[in-house]
Design a protein around this motif. Structure first.
Motif, short mmCIF file in Angstrom:
data_model
loop_
_atom_site.label_atom_id
_atom_site.label_comp_id
_atom_site.label_asym_id
_atom_site.label_seq_id
_atom_site.Cartn_x
_atom_site.Cartn_y
_atom_site.Cartn_z
N GLY A 105 0.81 -1.21 0.00
CA GLY A 105 0.00 0.00 0.00
C GLY A 105 0.84 1.25 0.00
N GLY A 106 2.08 1.14 0.47
CA GLY A 106 3.02 2.25 0.36
C GLY A 106 2.86 3.34 1.39
N ASN A 107 1.72 3.41 2.07
CA ASN A 107 1.53 4.47 3.06
C ASN A 107 1.15 3.90 4.42
OD1 ASN A 107 -0.95 3.54 2.23
ND2 ASN A 107 -1.92 5.55 2.09
N ARG A 108 1.62 2.70 4.72
CA ARG A 108 1.36 2.12 6.02
C ARG A 108 2.16 2.84 7.09
NH1 ARG A 108 -0.15 -2.92 7.58
NH2 ARG A 108 -1.52 -1.49 8.69
N CYS A 109 1.65 2.80 8.30
CA CYS A 109 2.20 3.61 9.40
C CYS A 109 3.26 2.80 10.14
CB CYS A 109 1.08 4.03 10.34
SG CYS A 109 1.58 5.06 11.71
N LEU A 110 4.54 3.08 9.83
CA LEU A 110 5.62 2.39 10.52
C LEU A 110 6.63 3.43 11.01
CD1 LEU A 110 6.49 -0.44 11.42
CD2 LEU A 110 7.71 -0.70 9.27
N ILE A 130 9.80 -9.40 12.03
CA ILE A 130 8.73 -8.80 11.25
C ILE A 130 8.08 -7.74 12.13
CG2 ILE A 130 8.38 -10.78 9.76
CD1 ILE A 130 5.96 -11.55 11.44
N MET A 131 7.74 -6.59 11.52
CA MET A 131 7.31 -5.41 12.26
C MET A 131 5.94 -4.96 11.75
SD MET A 131 10.91 -3.31 12.27
CE MET A 131 12.41 -4.06 12.90
N PRO A 132 4.88 -5.34 12.43
CA PRO A 132 3.54 -4.96 11.97
C PRO A 132 3.34 -3.45 12.09
CG PRO A 132 3.45 -6.73 13.59
CD PRO A 132 4.83 -6.20 13.62
N PRO A 133 2.94 -2.77 11.01
CA PRO A 133 2.63 -1.34 11.12
C PRO A 133 1.43 -1.10 12.04
CG PRO A 133 3.00 -1.98 8.84
CD PRO A 133 2.91 -3.25 9.64
N TYR A 134 1.21 0.16 12.34
CA TYR A 134 0.07 0.55 13.18
C TYR A 134 -1.23 0.07 12.54
CZ TYR A 134 -2.04 3.57 16.75
OH TYR A 134 -2.72 4.07 17.86
N PHE A 135 -2.19 -0.33 13.40
CA PHE A 135 -3.52 -0.75 12.95
C PHE A 135 -3.44 -2.00 12.08
CE2 PHE A 135 -7.85 1.53 11.94
CZ PHE A 135 -8.51 0.51 12.57
N GLY A 189 17.29 -9.40 15.46
CA GLY A 189 16.15 -8.54 15.76
C GLY A 189 15.68 -8.74 17.18
N PHE A 190 14.78 -7.86 17.59
CA PHE A 190 14.24 -7.87 18.95
C PHE A 190 12.82 -8.43 18.89
CE2 PHE A 190 13.35 -5.05 22.94
CZ PHE A 190 13.34 -6.19 23.71
N GLY A 191 12.74 -9.75 18.85
CA GLY A 191 11.46 -10.41 18.74
C GLY A 191 11.22 -10.90 17.33
N LEU A 192 10.75 -12.16 17.21
CA LEU A 192 10.33 -12.62 15.90
C LEU A 192 9.24 -11.69 15.37
CD1 LEU A 192 11.81 -15.15 17.05
CD2 LEU A 192 10.21 -16.53 15.69
N VAL A 193 8.35 -11.27 16.27
CA VAL A 193 7.39 -10.22 15.95
C VAL A 193 7.72 -9.04 16.86
CG1 VAL A 193 4.96 -9.54 15.88
CG2 VAL A 193 5.63 -11.90 15.31
N GLY A 241 6.46 -5.67 17.89
CA GLY A 241 5.26 -4.86 17.82
C GLY A 241 5.46 -3.38 18.04
N ASN A 242 6.67 -2.96 18.42
CA ASN A 242 6.95 -1.54 18.61
C ASN A 242 8.47 -1.38 18.59
OD1 ASN A 242 6.82 1.20 19.14
ND2 ASN A 242 5.55 0.99 20.98
N PRO A 243 9.04 -1.23 17.40
CA PRO A 243 10.50 -1.30 17.25
C PRO A 243 11.24 -0.10 17.84
CG PRO A 243 9.38 -1.71 15.16
CD PRO A 243 8.37 -1.15 16.11
N TYR A 244 12.49 -0.33 18.20
CA TYR A 244 13.43 0.72 18.54
C TYR A 244 14.25 1.05 17.29
CZ TYR A 244 12.61 0.09 23.59
OH TYR A 244 12.07 0.04 24.85
N PHE A 245 13.72 1.94 16.46
CA PHE A 245 14.52 2.38 15.32
C PHE A 245 15.62 3.34 15.77
CE2 PHE A 245 10.42 1.47 13.10
CZ PHE A 245 10.88 0.41 12.34
N GLY A 246 15.37 4.01 16.90
CA GLY A 246 16.36 4.86 17.55
C GLY A 246 16.30 4.59 19.03
N GLU A 247 16.59 5.59 19.83
CA GLU A 247 16.58 5.39 21.29
C GLU A 247 15.17 5.15 21.82
OE1 GLU A 247 17.93 7.67 25.40
OE2 GLU A 247 18.79 8.27 23.48
N PRO A 248 14.16 5.96 21.42
CA PRO A 248 12.82 5.69 21.94
C PRO A 248 12.11 4.64 21.09
CG PRO A 248 12.77 7.67 20.61
CD PRO A 248 14.20 7.19 20.61
#
Length: 766
Positions: free
Chosen positions: A68-73, A99-104, A125-129, A131-138
């Protein structure tokens, strides 16, 4: 098996007759604001996933989730505009990265043959799934704003990762309207293992159920404000649960088999062994077999804060468990092979008893109408796995558009009326605008795709003095029968000051009650509601009421003759912020009342529910009885006291509305603010965890700290002419009085300070 029978079975499998219906059904979900061609439903095999146990399916699964190209990640705050249901047929899916499920996003596996997500030996990675990745510090998303996601029907397998290498099955820091259901975690059982099945370090939950943890150093490592967890099994874990921190937690029907420690609630800040991180925990209807220690705690009369580490055990069975409760200095409660009727630590408010509780207590005397063979009645969400796709009636195929603008009232009623003979209404994803009452008769089953929303709109819902139902379950109060509702949302499109989003009239047999699972209310704060930042942005310092921002009169009303309703993971939310806004900007949206139960028959179960930001009250019970509650939670509207509860919504005496103009006479402070809980002329309540929070004074949080004196409002829980009220684990924030009975404060926050809230571990009325 005869050869002809075998050929018939093969042919059936080939056409998908025996596959889970979700994979076979026609998918017509429409996301009106996501762009042309956007797909709500995605089958991972359509994106190249093999599920053969050999192929690395990481990229294919990511492609399915991100289509979809505009998913919320990464970098996206939140949104409701790009939903996705990602379906996994049976198979073993190899993962080399998270794997990192986008929002919603919902991840759903085939419940008849759960798909396996299996890590490679070199997994990263931090979890096979995650659900809220650390792309940076937060964390990528503020964990208290992660809503509307679920994951169900999977096996999570980390056994290929070396035991001494850190590995996590699922990383899940999320909040309301989220769930993990029917998931098995397989980890190494070697003595060197450091694997963790489930890791959750923050958020504002929540609900999980039907999880099994096999092996590992820790089954679940958990930190969150509050949670209900039900039907968890721990086999051969070094420690079943480590509680990192919490405000309140309720564990129902847990099973621990061959573990070192069952539950560890001893967490402390580094270098501060007498200061605790865990607020309280309730463990009920649970079993420990062949464990060294059932519960580890650090609670003493000298730990800090005063009531931190509070604990209740009720109906806990031990088999070959030497120590039931281990404290800082040794055994507090001996084990063996026995059943703990009831035991606790913390502060109690019981007539004639010392405030300090540390030992055995009288267990609740449970009404037979609320119980089943292994404790209080419960039922996991139906998934209809024995039905074929032909057993479902699509809302879109019945003529509903779900585009957020078309009046879908008649089409939705048509779909419901045509789902006879055991058929189920399939509410394809969409925004369904309705302008009148939709009646849901006895026998109806409705399941949503990806949290579609039914929205009250128009003049029919315009009279603030005469609220009318949008969804009417049962035609008249006391109509007999059963209804099942799951996985959808009710809300508003534009002002609807006279809307009751759900009116429940049905009288169901208490041995086979009706149910609501993952059914939520959302008033304002989303695209399609016409109550976002542009229309309803907060105006601190002003008591002026924008009538175009009055979204509902009541979120849910259970009428006088209704009975037999089981509610699980239901969040009734009047928005405090705009979910679509990049900064989650706060809004001022008004809803008069939250959940009102006035059934004189009683018999209701509220499991992991929450009701937030309603003007007169969040939960109100009147003239009722036999109520079971686990860890329910509220928040007072952020705008209060500008305006306060004497403004906006008129008092309707037939609804037993509180009259703050009279009840606040002589009470200092901000008295005319929404009740978190009000119980009137009622009896036989069994509350296993509660959190009633008042964080703001006209959008300022300075009132909700201990140093400020917890003075956001004067009072938050009211018991009026009641009897036999039993509360374990009452938590409050920002209220001077924690609990009032017949207009008199029973307990002050300052006498019961906990990690952030104040806590009473046991209250009983006469």
């Amino acid at each position: 098996m005869r050869f002809s029978t075998f050929l018939t079975a093969v042919a059936s499998l080939a056409v998908g007759v025996n596959a889970y219906w979700l994979g076979d059904i026609q998918h017509q979900g429409l996301a009106p604001f996501a762009g042309n061609g956007y797909k709500v439903f995605r089958n991972v095999k359509d994106y190249g996933a093999k599920g053969d146990g050999v192929t690395d399916d990481t990229a294919a699964i990511a492609a399915a989730m991100n289509d979809g190209g505009n998913r919320c990640l990464q970098g996206c705050a939140s949104t409701t505009t790009t939903p996705a249901v990602v379906y996994f047929p049976a198979g073993t899916y190899i993962l080399s990265k998270s794997i990192m499920p986008p929002y919603f996003t919902q991840l759903i596996g085939d419940p008849t043959n759960r798909p396996v997500l299996k890590a490679t030996s070199g997994f990263q990675g931090f979890g096979l799934v995650d659900g809220n990745p650390y792309f940076g510090e937060p964390l990528n998303w503020v964990s208290t704003n992660v809503f509307y996601r679920q994951m169900r029907n999977f096996v999570i397998d980390t056994t290929a990762i070396p035991p001494a290498t850190a590995a996590t099955g699922i990383h899940w820091p999320t909040s309301q309207a989220t769930s993990l259901i029917n998931i098995q975690f397989n980890m190494p059982t070697d003595a060197s293992t450091v694997h963790v099945g489930l890791f959750c370090e923050s958020g504002s939950g929540g609900f999980m159920s039907d999880l099994t943890f096999n092996g590992g150093a820790t089954g679940a490592s958990l930190g969150n404000q509050q949670y209900t967890m039900r039907n968890l099994v721990f086999n051969n874990c070094k420690t079943g649960i480590i509680q990192l921190w919490n405000w309140g937690w309720t564990y129902i029907n847990l099973q621990f088999n061959n573990v070192g420690t069952g539950i560890d609630i001893t967490a402390t800040p580094n270098g501060q062994p007498q200061t605790l991180n865990v607020g309280s925990a309730i463990v009920m209807d649970s079993t420990f077999k062949n464990a060294q220690v059932a519960i580890k705690t650090r609670y003493t009369s000298s730990t800090s804060p005063d009531t931190a580490g509070s604990l209740i055990l009720e109906n806990v069975s031990l088999t070959n468990v030497p120590t039931a409760v281990q404290g800082q200095s040794g055994t507090l409660l001996a084990g063996g092979s026995t059943t703990i009727a009831a035991w606790g630590q913390g502060h109690q408010y019981v007539s004639g008893a010392n405030r300090e509780l540390n030992g055995g207590i009288t267990p609740n005397s449970r009404p037979s109408s609320l119980t089943s063979s292994n404790g209080f009645y419960s039922r996991s969400k139906p998934q209809y796995q024995t039905l074929a796709a032909s057993s479902f009636v699509s809302a879109r195929s019945s003529g509903a558009k779900g585009d957020g603008t078309t009046d879908d009232t008649a089409a939705l009623q048509k779909a419901i009326n045509s789902a006879t003979g055991g058929k189920v209404v399939f509410l394809d994803y969409g925004l369904y605008k309705v302008t009148g009452t939709i009646t849901i008769p006895a026998g109806t089953k409705i399941v949503g795709e990806g949290y579609p929303i039914i929205m009250a709109s128009g003049s029919f819902f315009g009279d603030i003095n005469n609220p009318k139902p949008m969804l009417k379950v049962g035609t008249n109060s006391g109509d007999a029968g059963q209804v099942e509702l799951s996985d959808f949302v009710v809300g508003n499109s534009g002002p609807a000051p006279g809307a009751v989003l759900i009116e429940w009239n049905l009288a169901s047999d208490v041995s086979n009650p009706s149910g609501m699972w993952d059914v939520h209310a959302r008033v304002g704060g989303f695209r399609g509601s016409n109550m976002q930042v542009a229309q309803c942005q907060k105006t601190p310092g002003s008591a002026n009421v924008n009538t175009n921002c009055i979204g509902a009169g009541m979120l849910m009303h259970v009428t006088s003759k209704a009975t037999g309703l089981y509610m699980e993971n239901t969040w009734l939310w009047t928005a405090d912020h705009d979910i679509e806004d990049s900064s989650n900007t706060q809004v001022t949206v008004y809803s008069g009342r939250g959940l009102y139960i006035e059934s004189t028959v009683g018999n209701f179960w509220l499991v992991g529910t929450a009701v937030e930001h309603n003007h007169l009250y969040n939960y109100q019970f009147a003239n009722t009885k036999n109520i079971f509650v686990s860890m329910f939670q509220t928040e007072t509207p952020y705008y209060m006291p500008l305006p306060d509860a004497t403004k906006v919504f008129p008092v309707i005496s037939s609804l037993n509305d509180p009259n703050y103009a009279t009840s606040c006479s002589g009470i200092a402070g901000n008295c005319a603010e929404s009740w978190g809980l009000r119980i009137i002329n009622s009896s036989a309540f069994y509350v296993y965890g509660a959190g009633f929070y008042s964080f703001f004074n006209n959008y300022s949080t300075t009132c909700s700290t201990v140093s400020a004196g917890e003075n956001c409002q004067s009072r938050i829980v009211s018991l009026e002419k009641v009897s036999n009220i039993n509360i374990y684990g009452l938590n409050t924030i920002g209220s001077l009085s924690m609990l009032d009975r017949d207009g008199v404060s029973v307990a002050s926050w300052k006498d019961n300070v906990n990690v952030f809230p104040s806590n009473i571990i046991l209250y009983r009325s006469g």
